[in-house]
Scaffold this active site. Structure first.
Site, PDB file in Angstrom:
ATOM      1  N   GLU A  73       0.811  -1.218   0.000  1.00 46.24           N
ATOM      2  CA  GLU A  73       0.000   0.000   0.000  1.00 46.24           C
ATOM      3  C   GLU A  73       0.846   1.269   0.000  1.00 46.24           C
ATOM      4  O   GLU A  73       0.328   2.361  -0.172  1.00 46.24           O
ATOM      5  CB  GLU A  73      -0.923  -0.015   1.231  1.00 46.24           C
ATOM      6  CG  GLU A  73      -1.928  -1.141   1.144  1.00 46.24           C
ATOM      7  CD  GLU A  73      -2.437  -1.597   2.510  1.00 46.24           C
ATOM      8  OE1 GLU A  73      -3.404  -2.364   2.508  1.00 46.24           O
ATOM      9  OE2 GLU A  73      -1.871  -1.225   3.537  1.00 46.24           O
ATOM     10  N   GLY A  76     -12.334  -5.448   4.992  1.00 37.44           N
ATOM     11  CA  GLY A  76     -13.383  -6.377   4.580  1.00 37.44           C
ATOM     12  C   GLY A  76     -14.725  -5.650   4.612  1.00 37.44           C
ATOM     13  O   GLY A  76     -15.015  -4.934   5.574  1.00 37.44           O
ATOM     14  N   GLU A 111      -6.679  -1.901  12.298  1.00 37.77           N
ATOM     15  CA  GLU A 111      -5.844  -0.809  12.839  1.00 37.77           C
ATOM     16  C   GLU A 111      -6.583   0.494  13.134  1.00 37.77           C
ATOM     17  O   GLU A 111      -6.194   1.234  14.060  1.00 37.77           O
ATOM     18  CB  GLU A 111      -4.697  -0.458  11.856  1.00 37.77           C
ATOM     19  CG  GLU A 111      -3.679  -1.533  11.607  1.00 37.77           C
ATOM     20  CD  GLU A 111      -4.102  -2.509  10.503  1.00 37.77           C
ATOM     21  OE1 GLU A 111      -5.026  -2.167   9.721  1.00 37.77           O
ATOM     22  OE2 GLU A 111      -3.537  -3.610  10.433  1.00 37.77           O
ATOM     23  N   ASP A 142     -12.340  -7.645   0.247  1.00 35.58           N
ATOM     24  CA  ASP A 142     -13.038  -8.925   0.420  1.00 35.58           C
ATOM     25  C   ASP A 142     -14.324  -8.636   1.187  1.00 35.58           C
ATOM     26  O   ASP A 142     -14.523  -7.525   1.672  1.00 35.58           O
ATOM     27  CB  ASP A 142     -12.150  -9.918   1.195  1.00 35.58           C
ATOM     28  CG  ASP A 142     -11.714  -9.347   2.532  1.00 35.58           C
ATOM     29  OD1 ASP A 142     -10.619  -8.777   2.598  1.00 35.58           O
ATOM     30  OD2 ASP A 142     -12.501  -9.404   3.501  1.00 35.58           O
TER      31      ASP A 142
END
Ligand code: ADE
Length: 250
Positions: A13, A79, A194, A217
């Site tokens: 990232e 997610g 996080e 996801d």
């Protein structure tokens, strides 16, 4: 001088951003590499937090106390939990909560003991700017990613959402787990590992912060399968493109 801090949990990232910082200086602190330099003409500090709430809290604390940070952006993947929050969408967190925090019966479930609250807010101005940046990036996704990736991940009409993001020290990878989170916290749009820790540290230290997540996801039985390829081929592009766009505009 006052810097914009950019944090992510995974190397994928950040590597595009680091490649665009030719004059960056490395500062080693707490086992982390903090890269100080310029991006889009702005003074920044870029750091890999590593994964999980404690790693993120340590990193955010070091940023705020050692790097003259005026705002902190966390970028990464999550997610999807909310109905209509699909793979390829972007969520900008207005509020963050630790879904694995439970000091009941001493305190209500999810409440951070002695703070009197379970939800920590991010900065409204940053959120607006990041939502705008994400809209532009998603609008141009075919150009950024190439048609093959768009087809492979079925990234038809990606959307930008704003709302509650929940964090915990768990990769949520079953329909049973995500169903339980959805039932307990029906307004949660996405789950990650996080953001709520960063928001709590920034609240304590008075640093405006934002958390922007690309959905990798659906936190269900296919989450693990979807995750790796998506982070490499899609989310890494979105993360860097959204941050770059934000830096251009802000
Ligand atoms: N980050 C990306 N996908 C996730 C998931 N399913 N659970 C926790 N963190 C995530």
């Amino acid at each position: 001088m006052s810097r914009i801090a950019i944090m992510a949990a995974m190397h994928e990232e950040l590597h595009t951003l680091l490649a665009l910082m030719p004059d960056e200086q490395r500062h080693l602190l707490g086992g982390r590499e903090f890269w100080v330099g310029r991006l889009q003409g702005r003074e920044v500090v870029v750091v890999l937090s590593r994964i999980g709430k404690v790693a993120a809290a340590t990193t955010a604390t070091l940023l705020a106390t050692h790097f003259d940070v005026r705002e902190l952006l966390f970028t990464g993947v999550a997610g999807g939990l909310g109905e209509g929050v699909r793979v390829g969408d972007v969520v900008v967190a207005d509020l963050l909560l630790q879904h694995d925090l439970d000091a009941s019966p001493l305190f209500p479930r999810y409440e951070v003991p002695l703070y009197g609250r379970s939800r920590f807010a991010t900065d409204a101005r940053l959120n607006r700017a990041l939502q705008e940046a994400a809209e532009v990036v998603l609008g141009a996704s075919a150009t950024h990613l190439g048609e093959a990736a768009v087809q492979a991940f079925g990234l038809g009409k990606a959307r930008v959402h704003g709302g509650l993001v929940i964090s915990g020290d768990q990769f949520v990878a079953s329909a049973a787990q995500s169903g339980a989170l959805r039932a307990a916290l029906p307004d949660a749009l996405a789950v990650e590992m996080e953001g709520a820790a960063v928001a709590q540290v920034c609240h304590d230290l008075g640093v405006p912060c934002a958390v922007v997540r690309t959905i990798s996801d659906r936190a269900d039985d296919t989450a693990e399968r979807d995750f790796g390829a998506f982070v490499r081929e899609v989310a890494s592009h979105y993360s860097s493109a959204i941050v770059l766009r934000y830096l251009q505009g802000g």
